[in-house]
Structure formats: C-alpha cells, structure tokens
Design a protein around this motif. Structure first.
Motif, mmCIF file in Angstrom:
data_model
loop_
_atom_site.group_PDB
_atom_site.id
_atom_site.type_symbol
_atom_site.label_atom_id
_atom_site.label_comp_id
_atom_site.label_asym_id
_atom_site.label_seq_id
_atom_site.Cartn_x
_atom_site.Cartn_y
_atom_site.Cartn_z
ATOM 1 N N SER A 216 0.814 -1.218 0.000
ATOM 2 C CA SER A 216 0.000 0.000 0.000
ATOM 3 C C SER A 216 0.848 1.269 0.000
ATOM 4 C CB SER A 216 -0.939 0.019 1.215
ATOM 5 O OG SER A 216 -0.185 -0.009 2.423
ATOM 6 N N ARG A 242 -3.355 -1.982 -4.930
ATOM 7 C CA ARG A 242 -3.733 -1.510 -3.598
ATOM 8 C C ARG A 242 -2.933 -0.308 -3.104
ATOM 9 N NH1 ARG A 242 -5.075 -6.784 0.177
ATOM 10 N NH2 ARG A 242 -6.386 -7.897 -1.333
ATOM 11 N N ASN A 270 -7.952 3.739 -5.497
ATOM 12 C CA ASN A 270 -7.286 3.435 -4.229
ATOM 13 C C ASN A 270 -6.226 4.455 -3.820
ATOM 14 O OD1 ASN A 270 -8.613 0.985 -3.516
ATOM 15 N ND2 ASN A 270 -7.427 -0.100 -5.060
#
Length: 421
Positions: A216, A242, A270
C-alpha cells in the motif's frame, strides 16, 4: 544522549547484571550495559523490555549482546542505527539473530554493512523466520547484497515493511527484489528510494503490485526511472492495485510517462497520495491533469513541486480545481515552478478553504451518526467503482480533455527556465 537516561542496576548477590530501562513513554531507550571494554559475566537484557536502542559497542559487548539476543524471548524491537556496524559486527550479531524467535523489528540504518554484512544478516533472518520490519537504509549495499535481501524476502511469510533506501542497488538488484515481492504475501510497505534501479527495476516492482499484492506504500524516489518504468507503474495503477501512497519524485519521467500515469488515475480508486516532485513536468501535461482533477474522487494529496509549470498551466489547474464537483484533494503543492507568487497563493488559498470545508462536512456527518456517514462513504465508493467499470469496459476518454487543452507551446516564456529537451 538526547535527554534519555539509562539505569544499570548492580547484580544481586550471586546473580546476573540486568540492564533496566525507564518506562516506555520515555523512548527511545538507550542501553549502555553492553558497551564497556569489559562486560561483566552474566550480563543480560531485562526480560520485561520489548524495545531497545543500543550504542557504543565493544567487541566483548557485542558478543555478550548476541548471546542475550539468542536467549531472549521478550525483546521484539532492536534499534542499531548509527553504531558503525560492519561485516565483522554483522558476523557476531547474526549468530544471535538466527537463534531468536521473537524479534519483529530490526533497524540497522546508517551503518557500514556493505554486501558482505548484508548477506550475513539476511541469512540469519531466514533462519529467524518471524521478522516483520527490516530497515537497511544507508549501508552501501550493492546488487550482491540486494540478491541476499531478495532471497530473504522471497522466503519470508511475515515481512511487512522493507526499507533499503540510500544504497547502491542498480537495475539488476532492483529487479531481483521486485521478483521476490511476488513470493512475499505479507509485504505492505517498500522504500527503495535513492538507489539506481532505473527502468528495469521499476518494471519488476510494478509487476509485483498486481494480483494478490498487499503493498500500500511504495517509494521509488530518485532512481533514474524514465518512460518505460513510468509506463509500467501506470499499468499497475490502471489495474487498480492496492497502493495508497506512491513516491516517484526526482525521476524526471517527463510528460510522456506522465500521460500514462494520469490516464491510469482516471481508473484508479485506491491511491490517496502521489509525489511527482522533480519530474520535469510542463504545462502540456495539464491536458491529462485536468481530467484527473475533474473525475478522480479519491486522490487527496499530490505534489508538483520543482517542475516546469508556468502561470498558464497553474491557472488552468486552479480553474479545474474550482470546477470539480467531487474533489477529494486537500493538498496540491506547486512550489518551485515558474509560477508567480500571486498564482501560487491563489492555489494555496483555494486548497486550504476546500480542506476546511471537507473537514466541516465530515464533522457534520459524524454528528448525524455513523449510519449517515457510512451511507455517504458507500455512495462515493459506489460512484468510483461504477466510473472505474464503465471506463475499463469502454476505454473511452473524457471530453473534458478538449475543453481543458491549453496552448503554450507557441508562446514565449520570458523569465522561465530553459525548456528541457
């Protein structure tokens, strides 16, 4: 050091010397018990301690500490920053690490590990088997060390964060680590900034972002990444990986790669933060940036610092910011471009006002109750997903591009920097 105090309690009659700390709220804890030229027999780490920072090692101290690490079953975090560890020290430390089964966080930032020491530490961590956070930034690590790190990453089933910035890892080493990420299902954060992985390394890392990747946060700042690497990263963003934070500053990707990245952001739902500082972006890129401002309702922070925007591009940016109906951006950094102070201040003022309005709306939604706030969030997410699905199936481009296009190529730019080739 830094106002932090340590306390060494004398051993009880016939007992071992225990290194004790003050409460955790006064971290970082700095331990000197293993530092003296002569270490008392039986020295050990206080079994109540979970985190420890060490300094000023002698060889006898490190030998005692390595043995203590091997036997300790409570210490979960070790901080060895700036302690001048080289291969010899790594050889001693690795023996204790290999037998330890509880340490989760190891920080060896800014030492002299080199490739040899890195191989020793990586080998020990493979045996240790439970580490979650590894920091090896600033250690003179090259591709041989990167290969050892890659082997550890590929075999780990617990590693969540890896920081290897400010080393000498090239395209070869970057590609090895990128390939290893595919085999590490737990990785969430990767910092490879200030290396030289170039396009080959960036492409391998970008490929690892798809599928079941949990990464992330990714920093690839200052890595000589050009068009091919930028396009590979754009492809990962387009696939809605992500990533929530992406640092690509000082790579000089220029407008060609930027086009693909901004087009990907029209599909991505995202990413929250994007740093494009120092990438030689010019006004022509506003053609794609405008679309992102108007249609992306997820991105919250973006930096265009140290690029080549002029007032013409900045004014178009401000116009789009004011026009956007679902603007999630709360921070847009345009400092150190070819923009006058007046236009810069106008963008700053708008963003601060907008950020306050968003905060006010969130506060009001919270007062109304969690159900209303959740409903609003679900609505926004639903709209983003619908937009993503629609664009992915049709592959169409927004008509706003034609209306937001600006003509700057034929105009003179007095007082600006020379346009890069």
């Amino acid at each position: 050091v830094g106002g932090v105090t340590t306390l060494a309690l004398p051993p009880p009659w016939g007992g071992a010397m225990v290194i004790s700390f003050f409460p955790a709220k006064e971290k970082p804890q700095l331990v000197r018990g293993f530092s003296p030229k002569v270490v008392k027999p039986g020295a050990q780490i206080d079994p109540e301690i979970e985190e420890a920072s060490f300094t000023n090692f002698s060889r006898s101290g490190l030998l005692a500490l390595s043995a203590a690490i091997a036997a300790n079953n409570t210490l979960t975090k070790l901080d060895f920053r700036h302690v001048c560890f080289g291969p010899e020290e790594c050889d001693i430390l690795s023996k204790g690490l290999a037998e330890n089964r509880v340490i989760r966080d190891l920080n060896l930032q800014n030492n002299n590990l080199s490739d040899i020491g890195t191989e020793m530490i990586a080998g020990a961590l493979i045996q240790q088997g439970v580490l979650e956070v590894l920091t090896l930034s600033g250690n003179g690590i090259g591709d041989t060390g990167a290969k050892a790190i890659a082997e550890f990453v590929a075999r780990s089933r617990t590693l969540k964060e890896l920081r290897v910035s400010d080393n000498h890892i090239s395209e070869v080493g970057g590609a090895l680590i990128g390939e290893a990420l595919d085999k590490c299902p737990t990785m969430k954060q990767l910092d490879m900034g200030l290396n030289d992985i170039s396009d080959g390394g960036a492409i391998a890392i970008a490929k690892s972002l798809g599928g079941y990747s949990k990464i992330s946060r990714l920093s690839l700042r200052a890595n000589s990444i050009g068009g091919p690497g930028g396009k590979a990263i754009a492809k990962a963003l387009k696939g809605n990986c992500r990533l929530r934070y992406l640092d690509l500053c000082v790579n000089r990707m220029k407008d060609d790669a930027m086009k693909h990245i901004f087009e990907a952001l029209l599909l991505n739902t995202n990413l929250h933060e994007l740093d494009l500082t120092g990438n030689a972006i010019q006004d022509e890129a506003m053609e794609w940036i405008s679309e992102v401002i108007l249609e992306n309702s997820v991105l919250q922070k973006i930096s265009f610092q140290d690029n080549y925007f002029t007032d013409a591009g900045a004014k178009e940016m401000l116009k789009m910011l004011q026009k956007a109906e679902n603007l999630a951006l709360v921070e847009v950094n345009v400092y150190n471009n070819h923009i006058t102070d007046l236009v810069t201040s106008q963008i700053d003022l708008f963003m601060k006002t907008h950020a306050r309005e968003l905060a006010k709306k969130k506060k009001e939604a919270k007062k109304r109750g969690p159900s209303s706030g959740a409903a609003e969030d679900d609505k926004n997410r639903s709209e983003s997903k619908v937009s993503f699905a629609t664009r992915k199936s049709s592959g169409s481009r927004s008509q706003s591009r034609s209306t937001s296009r600006i003509s700057v190529g034929s105009k003179s730019r007095e007082g600006s920097k020379t346009k890069l080739p």
